[in-house]
Motif scaffolding. Structure first.
Motif, PDB file in Angstrom:
ATOM      1  N   THR A 126      28.269  17.901  19.058  1.00 12.99           N
ATOM      2  CA  THR A 126      28.409  16.450  19.162  1.00 12.99           C
ATOM      3  C   THR A 126      28.641  15.883  17.776  1.00 12.99           C
ATOM      4  O   THR A 126      28.105  16.401  16.787  1.00 12.99           O
ATOM      5  N   TYR A 127      29.448  14.830  17.702  1.00 18.77           N
ATOM      6  CA  TYR A 127      29.805  14.218  16.419  1.00 18.77           C
ATOM      7  C   TYR A 127      29.429  12.742  16.436  1.00 18.77           C
ATOM      8  O   TYR A 127      29.577  12.064  17.456  1.00 18.77           O
ATOM      9  N   GLU A 128      28.934  12.251  15.283  1.00 27.25           N
ATOM     10  CA  GLU A 128      28.610  10.839  15.138  1.00 27.25           C
ATOM     11  C   GLU A 128      29.440  10.253  14.006  1.00 27.25           C
ATOM     12  O   GLU A 128      29.320  10.673  12.847  1.00 27.25           O
ATOM     13  N   ASP A 129      30.296   9.282  14.348  1.00 28.63           N
ATOM     14  CA  ASP A 129      31.194   8.702  13.345  1.00 28.63           C
ATOM     15  C   ASP A 129      30.453   7.885  12.302  1.00 28.63           C
ATOM     16  O   ASP A 129      30.872   7.824  11.145  1.00 28.63           O
ATOM     17  N   GLU A 130      29.364   7.212  12.691  1.00 27.91           N
ATOM     18  CA  GLU A 130      28.656   6.356  11.747  1.00 27.91           C
ATOM     19  C   GLU A 130      28.079   7.137  10.575  1.00 27.91           C
ATOM     20  O   GLU A 130      28.111   6.681   9.430  1.00 27.91           O
ATOM     21  N   CYS A 162      30.092  15.881   7.243  1.00 31.43           N
ATOM     22  CA  CYS A 162      31.554  15.813   7.276  1.00 31.43           C
ATOM     23  C   CYS A 162      32.093  14.654   6.444  1.00 31.43           C
ATOM     24  O   CYS A 162      33.183  14.139   6.727  1.00 31.43           O
ATOM     25  N   ASN A 163      31.341  14.211   5.444  1.00 31.92           N
ATOM     26  CA  ASN A 163      31.805  13.107   4.607  1.00 31.92           C
ATOM     27  C   ASN A 163      33.038  13.477   3.800  1.00 31.92           C
ATOM     28  O   ASN A 163      33.868  12.627   3.495  1.00 31.92           O
ATOM     29  N   CYS A 164      33.160  14.763   3.420  1.00 35.02           N
ATOM     30  CA  CYS A 164      34.361  15.204   2.721  1.00 35.02           C
ATOM     31  C   CYS A 164      35.545  15.149   3.684  1.00 35.02           C
ATOM     32  O   CYS A 164      35.396  15.353   4.887  1.00 35.02           O
ATOM     33  N   ALA A 178      22.837  21.106  25.459  1.00 34.59           N
ATOM     34  CA  ALA A 178      23.440  19.788  25.248  1.00 34.59           C
ATOM     35  C   ALA A 178      22.848  19.137  24.009  1.00 34.59           C
ATOM     36  O   ALA A 178      21.651  19.291  23.725  1.00 34.59           O
ATOM     37  N   LEU A 179      23.689  18.417  23.264  1.00 32.52           N
ATOM     38  CA  LEU A 179      23.280  17.683  22.070  1.00 32.52           C
ATOM     39  C   LEU A 179      23.870  16.282  22.124  1.00 32.52           C
ATOM     40  O   LEU A 179      25.004  16.098  22.573  1.00 32.52           O
ATOM     41  N   VAL A 180      23.107  15.299  21.633  1.00 33.35           N
ATOM     42  CA  VAL A 180      23.566  13.910  21.600  1.00 33.35           C
ATOM     43  C   VAL A 180      23.042  13.250  20.331  1.00 33.35           C
ATOM     44  O   VAL A 180      21.851  13.376  19.998  1.00 33.35           O
ATOM     45  N   TRP A 181      23.928  12.538  19.616  1.00 35.35           N
ATOM     46  CA  TRP A 181      23.520  11.705  18.482  1.00 35.35           C
ATOM     47  C   TRP A 181      23.219  10.288  18.976  1.00 35.35           C
ATOM     48  O   TRP A 181      23.883   9.784  19.889  1.00 35.35           O
ATOM     49  N   CYS A 182      22.250   9.630  18.347  1.00 36.99           N
ATOM     50  CA  CYS A 182      21.960   8.221  18.628  1.00 36.99           C
ATOM     51  C   CYS A 182      21.425   7.562  17.370  1.00 36.99           C
ATOM     52  O   CYS A 182      20.268   7.760  17.000  1.00 36.99           O
ATOM     53  N   ALA A 190      34.597  18.397  19.883  1.00 35.14           N
ATOM     54  CA  ALA A 190      34.087  17.110  19.395  1.00 35.14           C
ATOM     55  C   ALA A 190      35.219  16.415  18.671  1.00 35.14           C
ATOM     56  O   ALA A 190      35.947  17.037  17.886  1.00 35.14           O
ATOM     57  N   LEU A 191      35.381  15.122  18.931  1.00 37.63           N
ATOM     58  CA  LEU A 191      36.505  14.352  18.405  1.00 37.63           C
ATOM     59  C   LEU A 191      35.996  13.193  17.577  1.00 37.63           C
ATOM     60  O   LEU A 191      35.057  12.490  17.963  1.00 37.63           O
ATOM     61  N   THR A 192      36.617  12.973  16.408  1.00 36.71           N
ATOM     62  CA  THR A 192      36.263  11.848  15.545  1.00 36.71           C
ATOM     63  C   THR A 192      37.177  10.665  15.842  1.00 36.71           C
ATOM     64  O   THR A 192      38.188  10.798  16.541  1.00 36.71           O
TER      65      THR A 192
END
Length: 424
Positions: free
Chosen positions: A23-27, A45-47, A67-71, A291-293
């Motif tokens: 899972t990816y979190e854009d923030e 993934c800041n680079c 399963a994984l989830v960011w919040c 996972a998509l940004t």
């Protein structure tokens, strides 16, 4: 330029594990992924193109993470143990846990307002939890359905939940308290497993199944509007682009396929349909997670254990192989020894030596004295080693088990001694 003698260590039996989910979190620009042994990795993934491993949360073979989830910078997981967990990303431990009704949990989904978490279980239950500041709180359980819930997705308005099961897809209306079943019809006796689902803002449901097809459904009628044969085998995962004009799918056939929405026909009779557009062969085995940004970078992983980053245009691919985690290898430079960490034991080796001092660049020097295993340290059956280190003289050995530091003093054998030592 300095000259160095390099020891080529080929006796470390490192076994990388398959990637289960991600899972990816854009923030926060962080990617979380789980491996087959229950380990969770946090990648920063800041680079622009070179993410790096920021944190490892160790697991064990009996504690799968499905399963994984960011919040909001918090990470939640679920697995076959039947609990929903929140991790402490400072210590790498478990911050809180709550039991999920219905036994083993296969999937998690977060509502768009990030206030609720939905979990799908082996027993056919969909359990909803409120996300609180200090953990998650049980809210309610939806009506039990036949068969396990393999995948789950939340509509952006928060009023609908879509789940995938065997031979059907279900659309849950939370406001009206009803569920609509979307079935594949009776044309075939073959069992169809819906491995992944998604839902667009216009209530179009997307599904990937065991036939290798990606289907698009009219949620109001419960019928298929488009069926694209994207793979030769099971479609295991999908992700929807932010503009909702494209969908990426992958599966057992290790190809990532982009499906795009296009308009066909004359101006007056135009209609929209979904067609295959881009196909990428990046992995060698089953792809289990995508996972998509927001800027359309695709992270993928699966059985070949490699984390891949791809985006188009330009057509660029980066591969990050699974390597031993920090704290797995420690070198005693003065004693010319190396300490290797395995799950349940440590090995201290005396490196081999050559009678030839130097030679041309790239030459393999002949070995006059083979490597020697000096020491093995074993843990108890229920203990796993998280980290290890050895002093430069190989006199002090330290390792961590369950957050506790253990230190041993070791007296290396004399040069003419060939004996090895086993300790528990």
């Amino acid at each position: 330029m300095g000259e160095y003698t390099i020891h080529n260590v080929r006796f470390y039996d490192f076994e990388p594990k398959a990637i289960q989910c991600m899972t990816y979190e854009d923030e926060t620009n962080r990617l979380a992924l789980s491996r087959a042994d229950g380990t969770v990795e946090i990648w920063n993934c800041n680079c622009q193109s070179r993410p790096f491993l920021e944190l490892v949360i160790y697991g064990d073979d009996g504690c799968s993470v499905e399963a994984l989830v960011w919040c909001r910078g918090r990470l939640f997981s679920a697995g076959l143990h039947g609990f929903a967990l929140e991790y402490d990303l400072t210590t790498g431990g478990i911050k809180s846990r709550i039991a999920v009704t219905g036994g083993p949990t296969w999937c998690l989904a977060l509502s768009a307002d990030r206030q609720k978490l939905a979990a799908g279980t082996e027993g056919g239950y969909v359990c909803i939890f409120n996300v609180m500041d200090d953990g998650i709180l049980y809210n309610k359980t939806l009506e039990k359905q036949e068969g396990r819930i393999l995948n789950i997705c939340w509509h952006r308005n928060g009023d609908y939940i879509v789940t995938g099961s065997v031979n059907c897809i279900r659309l849950w209306s939370l406001k009206e308290g009803r569920v609509m079943r979307c079935s594949f019809g009776q044309g075939s006796s073959q069992e169809i497993i819906v491995w992944c689902v998604g839902i667009l803002d216009d209530m179009t449901i997307v599904s990937g199944d065991s036939r290798g097809k990606t289907c698009f459904w009219n949620a109001e009628l419960g019928t298929i509007t488009d069926a694209v044969e994207t793979h030769k085998a099971d479609v295991l995962c999908l992700t929807v682009c932010a503009d909702q004009k494209s969908v990426y799918v992958a599966g057992v056939d290790p190809v990532i396929v982009q499906i795009s929405r296009v308009q066909t026909g004359a101006k007056k009779g135009r209609k929209e349909c979904w067609v295959k557009s881009i196909q990428r062969s990046i992995h060698t085995h089953d792809i289990r997670a995508l996972a998509l940004t927001n800027d359309n970078k695709v992270y993928s992983g699966g059985v070949d254990t490699v984390l891949a980053l791809s985006y188009y245009p330009p057509k660029t691919v980066f591969r990050f192989p699974s390597l031993p985690y920090p704290g797995s290898i420690s070198v005693a430079g003065e004693a010319e020894c190396i300490l290797l960490r395995y799950k349940e034991h440590l090995e201290l080796w005396q490196l081999g030596k050559s009678s030839q001092a130097d030679g041309p660049t790239g030459l393999f020097l002949p070995i006059s004295q083979d490597r020697i295993k000096l020491l093995e340290i074993h843990c108890h059956e229920d203990e796993l080693i998280d980290w290890c280190a050895v002093s430069p003289q190989a006199v002090w050995i330290a390792y961590i088990v369950k957050g506790k530091l253990r230190i041993f003093q070791f007296y290396p054998p004399k040069p003419d001694s060939q004996a090895s030592v086993r300790m528990r």
